[in-house]
Design an enzyme around this catalytic site. Sequence first.
Site, PDB file in Angstrom:
ATOM      1  CB  CYS A   1      -2.876  -3.418   1.617  1.00  0.00           C
ATOM      2  SG  CYS A   1      -2.731  -1.618   1.422  1.00  0.00           S
TER       3      CYS A   1
ATOM      4  CG  ASP B   1      -6.178   0.258   4.548  1.00  0.00           C
ATOM      5  OD1 ASP B   1      -6.732   0.227   5.663  1.00  0.00           O
ATOM      6  OD2 ASP B   1      -6.586   0.976   3.617  1.00  0.00           O
TER       7      ASP B   1
ATOM      8  NE  ARG C   1      -9.367   1.394   5.543  1.00  0.00           N
ATOM      9  CZ  ARG C   1      -9.774   2.086   4.478  1.00  0.00           C
ATOM     10  NH1 ARG C   1     -10.971   2.647   4.479  1.00  0.00           N
ATOM     11  NH2 ARG C   1      -8.995   2.197   3.408  1.00  0.00           N
TER      12      ARG C   1
ATOM     13  CG  HIS D   1      -7.586  -3.598   0.996  1.00  0.00           C
ATOM     14  ND1 HIS D   1      -8.173  -2.388   1.277  1.00  0.00           N
ATOM     15  CD2 HIS D   1      -6.257  -3.346   0.882  1.00  0.00           C
ATOM     16  CE1 HIS D   1      -7.245  -1.445   1.347  1.00  0.00           C
ATOM     17  NE2 HIS D   1      -6.070  -2.005   1.101  1.00  0.00           N
TER      18      HIS D   1
ATOM     19  CB  CYS E   1      -6.682  -0.382  -2.075  1.00  0.00           C
ATOM     20  SG  CYS E   1      -4.882  -0.397  -1.922  1.00  0.00           S
TER      21      CYS E   1
END
Length: 340
Positions: free
Chosen positions: A159, A161, A163, A219, A222
Amino acid sequence: MSTASINGWCLTSSSPSSQSFSLRRVTLRPSVVATLNSSPSPPTLIRNQPVFAAPIPLLTTSNWSEDMGNKSYEEAIESLKKLLSEKGELKAEAAAKVDQITAELKTTMSSADGKPADASVERMKEGFIYFKREKYEKNPALYAELAKGQSPKYMIVACSDSRVCPSHVLDIQPGEAFVVRNVANMVPPYDQTKYTGIGSAIEYAVLHLKVQEIVVIGHSACGGIKGLMTFPFDGTPSTDFIEDWVKIGLPAKTKVLAENRGEPLGVQCTFCEKEAVNVSLGNLLSYPFVRNGLVNKTLALRGGYYDFIKGSFELWSLQFELSSSLSVKDVATILHWKLY
């Protein structure tokens, strides 16, 4: 038992906890089987060793303050390095003064017109300086080898993302993984006109880089999966791109709602974060060169899930095999081979 159709393929699960699926082409006899099984032992993809074991060099000062204000950040660093190389006895003093030096350097970093430097630019500059000093310059053999080319073992789909950087989470070194990141770590079905971006990445990884494994990693928390679970998909989109993209995971949403309709949204999202990974693994089977790799046993498919709230990582495999009852014509049809 629940069934979800994915681009002409059918994934069937007997229970949400078994992680077991059967896969078959709708227009063929039940002949291709793909099973998702949890790994019984810690995955070999995760390594328990530091990225760099070398100690961080200390910087110290002497009579540098007179002209430090007129030097650039890079010049100041070089001056300190030179001083250390000339006067080794100052290293003991460096530990007590390194914080002071850092603070003073930050106050002197400014543009030519005297205005404060752009903080975001300085962050990137400092990051690169650290990388070059602590990683690049301490691993000359690695980077000399990478200059000749790349031959990564893994292709990782993760992803976007901020993080969940896979290189950080899995301690992946430069040259180890060919990485594609997008919203909700989706792999769409094979389509030569609609999804050429990720399609070209998969093709390059499998046919040219000869990766041994494709790993799709979902994850926790999300945002893309939450959108998938909450968008109405009623023909009145509220976004330009996001809804059309995340609906690749609609089979996962359908399965999760059927099996967990009474659960809170957060719980449903957690289930869907993992189920969407399985949808992507199923979609990978629609790529002819991926199927060829699986049949020839030169390629493996894995699903992963990183929970950054709990600090845990799960890994499971997709087992692919052809039934012995298949005829040569059936195999050729499944793999898009030409018979002469």
